[in-house]
Design a protein around this motif. Structure first.
Motif, PDB file in Angstrom:
ATOM      1  N   SER A  63      27.560   0.986   4.194  1.00 58.05           N
ATOM      2  CA  SER A  63      28.418  -0.132   4.580  1.00 58.05           C
ATOM      3  C   SER A  63      27.547  -1.368   4.790  1.00 58.05           C
ATOM      4  O   SER A  63      26.317  -1.275   4.909  1.00 58.05           O
ATOM      5  CB  SER A  63      29.155   0.186   5.879  1.00 58.05           C
ATOM      6  N   LYS A  64      28.164  -2.526   4.845  1.00 59.14           N
ATOM      7  CA  LYS A  64      27.412  -3.762   5.073  1.00 59.14           C
ATOM      8  C   LYS A  64      26.666  -3.700   6.404  1.00 59.14           C
ATOM      9  O   LYS A  64      25.534  -4.166   6.518  1.00 59.14           O
ATOM     10  CB  LYS A  64      28.360  -4.955   5.046  1.00 59.14           C
ATOM     11  N   GLU A  65      27.317  -3.107   7.405  1.00 58.50           N
ATOM     12  CA  GLU A  65      26.709  -3.046   8.733  1.00 58.50           C
ATOM     13  C   GLU A  65      25.489  -2.122   8.755  1.00 58.50           C
ATOM     14  O   GLU A  65      24.544  -2.356   9.516  1.00 58.50           O
ATOM     15  CB  GLU A  65      27.741  -2.564   9.750  1.00 58.50           C
ATOM     16  N   GLN A  66      25.495  -1.084   7.937  1.00 58.09           N
ATOM     17  CA  GLN A  66      24.394  -0.117   7.958  1.00 58.09           C
ATOM     18  C   GLN A  66      23.080  -0.687   7.446  1.00 58.09           C
ATOM     19  O   GLN A  66      22.013  -0.143   7.739  1.00 58.09           O
ATOM     20  CB  GLN A  66      24.785   1.126   7.161  1.00 58.09           C
ATOM     21  N   TRP A  67      23.138  -1.784   6.714  1.00 62.45           N
ATOM     22  CA  TRP A  67      21.887  -2.395   6.242  1.00 62.45           C
ATOM     23  C   TRP A  67      21.039  -2.931   7.397  1.00 62.45           C
ATOM     24  O   TRP A  67      19.847  -3.193   7.228  1.00 62.45           O
ATOM     25  CB  TRP A  67      22.180  -3.478   5.211  1.00 62.45           C
ATOM     26  N   ALA A  68      21.637  -3.070   8.561  1.00 58.20           N
ATOM     27  CA  ALA A  68      20.864  -3.493   9.735  1.00 58.20           C
ATOM     28  C   ALA A  68      19.830  -2.441  10.134  1.00 58.20           C
ATOM     29  O   ALA A  68      18.872  -2.740  10.865  1.00 58.20           O
ATOM     30  CB  ALA A  68      21.798  -3.776  10.909  1.00 58.20           C
ATOM     31  N   LYS A  69      20.009  -1.207   9.650  1.00 54.83           N
ATOM     32  CA  LYS A  69      19.084  -0.115   9.966  1.00 54.83           C
ATOM     33  C   LYS A  69      18.050   0.110   8.855  1.00 54.83           C
ATOM     34  O   LYS A  69      17.315   1.091   8.875  1.00 54.83           O
ATOM     35  CB  LYS A  69      19.878   1.184  10.181  1.00 54.83           C
ATOM     36  N   VAL A  70      18.015  -0.807   7.886  1.00 53.83           N
ATOM     37  CA  VAL A  70      17.130  -0.645   6.726  1.00 53.83           C
ATOM     38  C   VAL A  70      16.036  -1.698   6.714  1.00 53.83           C
ATOM     39  O   VAL A  70      16.296  -2.883   6.946  1.00 53.83           O
ATOM     40  CB  VAL A  70      17.940  -0.739   5.413  1.00 53.83           C
ATOM     41  N   VAL A  71      14.824  -1.255   6.442  1.00 50.79           N
ATOM     42  CA  VAL A  71      13.726  -2.140   6.060  1.00 50.79           C
ATOM     43  C   VAL A  71      13.433  -1.828   4.599  1.00 50.79           C
ATOM     44  O   VAL A  71      13.175  -0.677   4.245  1.00 50.79           O
ATOM     45  CB  VAL A  71      12.465  -1.899   6.920  1.00 50.79           C
ATOM     46  N   ILE A  72      13.504  -2.822   3.736  1.00 52.28           N
ATOM     47  CA  ILE A  72      13.237  -2.612   2.310  1.00 52.28           C
ATOM     48  C   ILE A  72      11.744  -2.797   2.054  1.00 52.28           C
ATOM     49  O   ILE A  72      11.167  -3.824   2.421  1.00 52.28           O
ATOM     50  CB  ILE A  72      14.041  -3.595   1.437  1.00 52.28           C
ATOM     51  N   ALA A  73      11.123  -1.807   1.430  1.00 56.36           N
ATOM     52  CA  ALA A  73       9.708  -1.897   1.078  1.00 56.36           C
ATOM     53  C   ALA A  73       9.585  -2.050  -0.432  1.00 56.36           C
ATOM     54  O   ALA A  73       9.926  -1.128  -1.184  1.00 56.36           O
ATOM     55  CB  ALA A  73       8.954  -0.661   1.541  1.00 56.36           C
ATOM     56  N   TYR A  74       9.121  -3.221  -0.869  1.00 54.48           N
ATOM     57  CA  TYR A  74       8.862  -3.406  -2.295  1.00 54.48           C
ATOM     58  C   TYR A  74       7.451  -2.934  -2.588  1.00 54.48           C
ATOM     59  O   TYR A  74       6.477  -3.479  -2.070  1.00 54.48           O
ATOM     60  CB  TYR A  74       9.017  -4.872  -2.714  1.00 54.48           C
ATOM     61  N   GLU A  75       7.358  -1.894  -3.420  1.00 48.95           N
ATOM     62  CA  GLU A  75       6.064  -1.321  -3.760  1.00 48.95           C
ATOM     63  C   GLU A  75       5.930  -1.186  -5.274  1.00 48.95           C
ATOM     64  O   GLU A  75       6.462  -0.233  -5.868  1.00 48.95           O
ATOM     65  CB  GLU A  75       5.907   0.067  -3.128  1.00 48.95           C
ATOM     66  N   PRO A  76       5.269  -2.136  -5.927  1.00 50.29           N
ATOM     67  CA  PRO A  76       5.031  -1.973  -7.360  1.00 50.29           C
ATOM     68  C   PRO A  76       4.200  -0.721  -7.596  1.00 50.29           C
ATOM     69  O   PRO A  76       3.111  -0.583  -7.038  1.00 50.29           O
ATOM     70  CB  PRO A  76       4.276  -3.256  -7.740  1.00 50.29           C
ATOM     71  N   VAL A  77       4.724   0.194  -8.394  1.00 50.31           N
ATOM     72  CA  VAL A  77       4.078   1.499  -8.574  1.00 50.31           C
ATOM     73  C   VAL A  77       2.656   1.343  -9.093  1.00 50.31           C
ATOM     74  O   VAL A  77       1.745   2.078  -8.705  1.00 50.31           O
ATOM     75  CB  VAL A  77       4.914   2.381  -9.535  1.00 50.31           C
ATOM     76  N   TRP A  78       2.445   0.340  -9.924  1.00 50.86           N
ATOM     77  CA  TRP A  78       1.127   0.128 -10.529  1.00 50.86           C
ATOM     78  C   TRP A  78       0.079  -0.363  -9.523  1.00 50.86           C
ATOM     79  O   TRP A  78      -1.117  -0.384  -9.832  1.00 50.86           O
ATOM     80  CB  TRP A  78       1.239  -0.867 -11.685  1.00 50.86           C
ATOM     81  N   ALA A  79       0.523  -0.709  -8.324  1.00 44.46           N
ATOM     82  CA  ALA A  79      -0.411  -1.216  -7.315  1.00 44.46           C
ATOM     83  C   ALA A  79      -0.637  -0.235  -6.168  1.00 44.46           C
ATOM     84  O   ALA A  79      -1.350  -0.565  -5.227  1.00 44.46           O
ATOM     85  CB  ALA A  79       0.104  -2.543  -6.751  1.00 44.46           C
ATOM     86  N   ILE A  80      -0.051   0.958  -6.249  1.00 44.53           N
ATOM     87  CA  ILE A  80      -0.168   1.909  -5.150  1.00 44.53           C
ATOM     88  C   ILE A  80      -1.383   2.798  -5.358  1.00 44.53           C
ATOM     89  O   ILE A  80      -1.452   3.558  -6.329  1.00 44.53           O
ATOM     90  CB  ILE A  80       1.106   2.766  -5.023  1.00 44.53           C
ATOM     91  N   GLY A  81      -2.353   2.677  -4.459  1.00 44.44           N
ATOM     92  CA  GLY A  81      -3.533   3.518  -4.510  1.00 44.44           C
ATOM     93  C   GLY A  81      -4.477   3.197  -5.649  1.00 44.44           C
ATOM     94  O   GLY A  81      -5.426   3.945  -5.899  1.00 44.44           O
ATOM     95  N   THR A  82      -4.234   2.081  -6.344  1.00 41.09           N
ATOM     96  CA  THR A  82      -5.068   1.733  -7.494  1.00 41.09           C
ATOM     97  C   THR A  82      -6.102   0.666  -7.175  1.00 41.09           C
ATOM     98  O   THR A  82      -7.025   0.439  -7.948  1.00 41.09           O
ATOM     99  CB  THR A  82      -4.189   1.207  -8.637  1.00 41.09           C
ATOM    100  N   GLY A  83      -5.925   0.003  -6.039  1.00 41.86           N
ATOM    101  CA  GLY A  83      -6.783  -1.126  -5.724  1.00 41.86           C
ATOM    102  C   GLY A  83      -6.250  -2.424  -6.304  1.00 41.86           C
ATOM    103  O   GLY A  83      -6.689  -3.508  -5.932  1.00 41.86           O
ATOM    104  N   LYS A  84      -5.280  -2.314  -7.221  1.00 40.48           N
ATOM    105  CA  LYS A  84      -4.637  -3.504  -7.771  1.00 40.48           C
ATOM    106  C   LYS A  84      -3.568  -3.975  -6.791  1.00 40.48           C
ATOM    107  O   LYS A  84      -2.878  -3.168  -6.189  1.00 40.48           O
ATOM    108  CB  LYS A  84      -3.985  -3.191  -9.114  1.00 40.48           C
TER     109      LYS A  84
END
Length: 249
Positions: A154-175
């Motif tokens: 629901s619209k109200e439930q987004w208050a319980k969300v933190v969105i994490a943008y994680e480009p896959v190519w930059a995870i654990g690669t040093g990029k």
């Protein structure tokens, strides 16, 4: 009201009782920015230990949760298990679970819904692969992942969300995505929140960046108007995690 800065530490499948105790004790004794919300996510077997040791101001997150309340689901962890262990957050949709463990958008969205309806807050991860980035499909991919969750919440439930943008190519690669790349995607996500969810969600939902965040790049990233914090992987296991938490001081 400005959005509260948020820093999560995802230990992934790392650490044992001694090292995790040391990490938590270091955070407890450090001078952390009082304006930053901090949540740490140890391996599941150490959730209870971490919650018992960590200062109450530090949140504790599971790295996964199942979308069913109980039953014959060997190896899975329910929302009830987490609540019973005083864990109040879950990381859901991390690229390692999407890519390696083949979790699809719809399944991830159902887990987000189950977590929130069960009383947890969620760090909801989205992001594109290098192939998708090079094909100029970043916004398309991230929007698809977000839309799956929008169908369940629901619209109200987004208050319980933190969105994490994680480009896959930059995870654990040093990029690391440049500050401009990170801000561009974060701004697109914020625009999506306004159009798909509500003007309130656009203003209030925090969007954090993950992908080889370190004490060297965190301050510049933190200056971006739509970067509300970080989800930190390997660096969260090191003393320098304190410097990332304090990126805006």
């Amino acid at each position: 009201m400005p959005r509260q800065f948020f820093v999560g530490g995802n230990f992934k499948m790392n650490g044992v009782q001694e090292s995790i105790t040391n990490i938590v004790n270091n955070l407890n004794s450090a001078k952390l920015d009082s304006n930053t919300e901090v949540v740490i996510s140890p391996p599941a077997v150490y959730l209870a230990l971490t919650r018992s040791l960590a200062d109450p101001k530090i949140g504790v997150a599971a790295q996964n949760v199942y979308d069913k309340p109980n039953g014959a689901f060997t190896g899975e962890i329910s929302v009830e298990h987490l609540r019973d262990t005083k864990v109040d957050w879950a990381v859901i949709g991390h690229s390692e679970r999407r890519v390696i463990l083949k979790e699809c958008d719809d399944f991830i969205a159902r887990k987000v819904k189950a977590a929130i309806e069960g009383g947890l807050s969620v760090i909801f991860c989205v992001g594109e692969t290098l192939e998708e980035r090079e094909a100029n499909k970043t916004i398309e991919v991230v929007t698809r992942q977000l839309n799956a969750a929008a169908k369940e919440l629901s619209k109200e439930q987004w208050a319980k969300v933190v969105i994490a943008y994680e480009p896959v190519w930059a995870i654990g690669t040093g990029k690391v995505a440049t500050t401009e790349q990170a801000q561009e995607v974060h701004a697109a996500i914020r625009k999506w929140l306004g159009e798909a969810i509500s003007p309130q969600a656009k203003e209030d939902v925090r969007i954090i960046y993950g992908g080889s965040v370190s004490e060297k790049n965190c301050r510049e990233l933190a200056k971006q108007p739509d970067v509300d914090g970080f989800l930190v992987g390997g660096a969260s296991l090191k003393p320098a995690f304190v410097d990332i938490i304090n990126a805006r001081i």
